[in-house]
Write a protein that holds these residues in place. Sequence first.
Motif, PDB file in Angstrom:
ATOM      1  N   ASP A  17       0.574  -1.717   0.384  1.00  0.00           N
ATOM      2  CA  ASP A  17       0.253   0.054  -0.387  1.00  0.00           C
ATOM      3  C   ASP A  17       1.049   1.470  -0.382  1.00  0.00           C
ATOM      4  N   SER A  18       0.452   2.280  -0.942  1.00  0.00           N
ATOM      5  CA  SER A  18       1.539   3.793  -0.842  1.00  0.00           C
ATOM      6  C   SER A  18       1.432   4.125   0.185  1.00  0.00           C
ATOM      7  N   SER A  19       0.529   4.067   0.771  1.00  0.00           N
ATOM      8  CA  SER A  19       0.172   4.796   2.508  1.00  0.00           C
ATOM      9  C   SER A  19       1.657   4.217   3.214  1.00  0.00           C
ATOM     10  N   SER A  20       1.645   3.788   3.148  1.00  0.00           N
ATOM     11  CA  SER A  20       3.093   2.866   3.877  1.00  0.00           C
ATOM     12  C   SER A  20       4.283   2.719   3.111  1.00  0.00           C
ATOM     13  N   ASP A  21       4.289   2.750   1.949  1.00  0.00           N
ATOM     14  CA  ASP A  21       5.320   2.667   1.501  1.00  0.00           C
ATOM     15  C   ASP A  21       5.256   4.034   0.334  1.00  0.00           C
ATOM     16  N   PRO A  22       6.005   4.619   1.163  1.00  0.00           N
ATOM     17  CA  PRO A  22       6.806   5.940  -0.006  1.00  0.00           C
ATOM     18  C   PRO A  22       7.211   5.754  -1.307  1.00  0.00           C
ATOM     19  N   VAL A  23       8.403   4.126  -1.434  1.00  0.00           N
ATOM     20  CA  VAL A  23       8.938   3.841  -2.399  1.00  0.00           C
ATOM     21  C   VAL A  23       8.322   3.024  -4.042  1.00  0.00           C
ATOM     22  N   VAL A  28       4.852   3.405  -8.808  1.00  0.00           N
ATOM     23  CA  VAL A  28       3.329   3.228  -9.409  1.00  0.00           C
ATOM     24  C   VAL A  28       2.968   4.658 -10.374  1.00  0.00           C
ATOM     25  N   ASP A  29       3.997   5.311  -9.780  1.00  0.00           N
ATOM     26  CA  ASP A  29       4.002   6.781 -10.896  1.00  0.00           C
ATOM     27  C   ASP A  29       4.548   6.570 -11.984  1.00  0.00           C
ATOM     28  N   ARG A  30       5.272   5.843 -12.026  1.00  0.00           N
ATOM     29  CA  ARG A  30       6.278   5.706 -13.549  1.00  0.00           C
ATOM     30  C   ARG A  30       5.971   4.121 -14.824  1.00  0.00           C
ATOM     31  N   VAL A  31       4.657   4.170 -13.985  1.00  0.00           N
ATOM     32  CA  VAL A  31       4.427   2.369 -14.508  1.00  0.00           C
ATOM     33  C   VAL A  31       2.853   3.150 -15.512  1.00  0.00           C
ATOM     34  N   ASP A  32       2.763   2.233 -16.841  1.00  0.00           N
ATOM     35  CA  ASP A  32       1.665   2.526 -17.523  1.00  0.00           C
ATOM     36  C   ASP A  32       1.382   1.249 -17.733  1.00  0.00           C
ATOM     37  N   LEU A  33       0.590   1.005 -17.256  1.00  0.00           N
ATOM     38  CA  LEU A  33      -0.378  -0.526 -17.829  1.00  0.00           C
ATOM     39  C   LEU A  33      -0.984  -0.694 -18.939  1.00  0.00           C
ATOM     40  N   ALA A  62       9.276 -11.691 -19.678  1.00  0.00           N
ATOM     41  CA  ALA A  62      10.213 -11.416 -21.162  1.00  0.00           C
ATOM     42  C   ALA A  62       9.594  -9.573 -21.858  1.00  0.00           C
ATOM     43  N   GLN A  63       8.114  -9.687 -20.820  1.00  0.00           N
ATOM     44  CA  GLN A  63       7.922  -7.587 -20.753  1.00  0.00           C
ATOM     45  C   GLN A  63       8.173  -6.845 -19.898  1.00  0.00           C
ATOM     46  N   LEU A  64       8.889  -7.474 -18.788  1.00  0.00           N
ATOM     47  CA  LEU A  64       9.413  -7.333 -17.193  1.00  0.00           C
ATOM     48  C   LEU A  64      10.461  -6.298 -18.403  1.00  0.00           C
ATOM     49  N   SER A  65       9.986  -4.532 -17.901  1.00  0.00           N
ATOM     50  CA  SER A  65      11.873  -3.740 -18.172  1.00  0.00           C
ATOM     51  C   SER A  65      11.157  -2.097 -17.276  1.00  0.00           C
ATOM     52  N   GLY A  66      12.571  -1.333 -17.105  1.00  0.00           N
ATOM     53  CA  GLY A  66      12.295  -0.704 -16.113  1.00  0.00           C
ATOM     54  C   GLY A  66      11.932  -0.409 -15.714  1.00  0.00           C
ATOM     55  N   PRO A  67      10.620   0.726 -14.908  1.00  0.00           N
ATOM     56  CA  PRO A  67       9.618   0.855 -13.813  1.00  0.00           C
ATOM     57  C   PRO A  67       8.806  -0.755 -13.599  1.00  0.00           C
ATOM     58  N   LEU A  68       8.418  -1.045 -14.832  1.00  0.00           N
ATOM     59  CA  LEU A  68       7.264  -2.321 -14.395  1.00  0.00           C
ATOM     60  C   LEU A  68       8.751  -3.080 -13.799  1.00  0.00           C
ATOM     61  N   ARG A  69       9.845  -3.472 -13.562  1.00  0.00           N
ATOM     62  CA  ARG A  69      10.129  -4.787 -13.241  1.00  0.00           C
ATOM     63  C   ARG A  69      10.843  -4.066 -11.545  1.00  0.00           C
ATOM     64  N   GLU A  70      11.191  -2.949 -11.431  1.00  0.00           N
ATOM     65  CA  GLU A  70      11.426  -2.614 -10.107  1.00  0.00           C
ATOM     66  C   GLU A  70       9.698  -2.625  -9.423  1.00  0.00           C
ATOM     67  N   LEU A  71       8.940  -2.259  -9.904  1.00  0.00           N
ATOM     68  CA  LEU A  71       8.137  -2.336  -9.119  1.00  0.00           C
ATOM     69  C   LEU A  71       7.796  -3.784  -8.991  1.00  0.00           C
ATOM     70  N   VAL A  72       7.933  -4.943  -9.262  1.00  0.00           N
ATOM     71  CA  VAL A  72       7.112  -6.249  -9.419  1.00  0.00           C
ATOM     72  C   VAL A  72       7.762  -6.908  -8.240  1.00  0.00           C
ATOM     73  N   HIS A  73       9.280  -6.531  -8.540  1.00  0.00           N
ATOM     74  CA  HIS A  73      10.282  -7.059  -8.128  1.00  0.00           C
ATOM     75  C   HIS A  73      10.861  -6.340  -5.892  1.00  0.00           C
ATOM     76  N   HIS A  74       9.554  -5.078  -6.504  1.00  0.00           N
ATOM     77  CA  HIS A  74       9.498  -4.210  -4.849  1.00  0.00           C
ATOM     78  C   HIS A  74       8.358  -4.923  -4.066  1.00  0.00           C
ATOM     79  N   VAL A  75       7.688  -5.090  -5.008  1.00  0.00           N
ATOM     80  CA  VAL A  75       6.076  -5.673  -4.143  1.00  0.00           C
ATOM     81  C   VAL A  75       6.401  -7.275  -3.545  1.00  0.00           C
ATOM     82  N   LEU A  76       7.300  -7.867  -4.563  1.00  0.00           N
ATOM     83  CA  LEU A  76       7.400  -9.215  -3.975  1.00  0.00           C
ATOM     84  C   LEU A  76       8.439  -9.514  -3.266  1.00  0.00           C
TER      85      LEU A  76
END
Length: 80
Positions: A17-23, A28-33, A62-76
């Motif tokens: 949850d971004s309210s408890s996780d500023p990173v 999320v602001d950098r990812v365009d789903l 194979a489609q994970l790159s840039g901010p999306l890859r960072e997001l996945v690694h951060h959350v998991l």
Amino acid sequence: MVRSGGFAGIERRGESDSSSDPVLGRLVDRVDLAAVPPPGRIPDQFLYDIDIDGRRTTVGEAQLSGPLRELVHHVLGRSR
């Protein structure tokens, strides 16, 4: 977020949850789903089901790159 697939087919889940996780908020602001291409048909690849405030997509590893890859690694990474 749910990671599924792979050779063993083991599912892994993560949530944050971004309210408890500023990173998370910055990532999320950098990812365009809407711009993420659909997963390719690659045997044994991991698939990531991502839900950001009700906006959902499925991404192949194979489609994970840039901010999306960072997001996945951060959350998991936080779910360990």
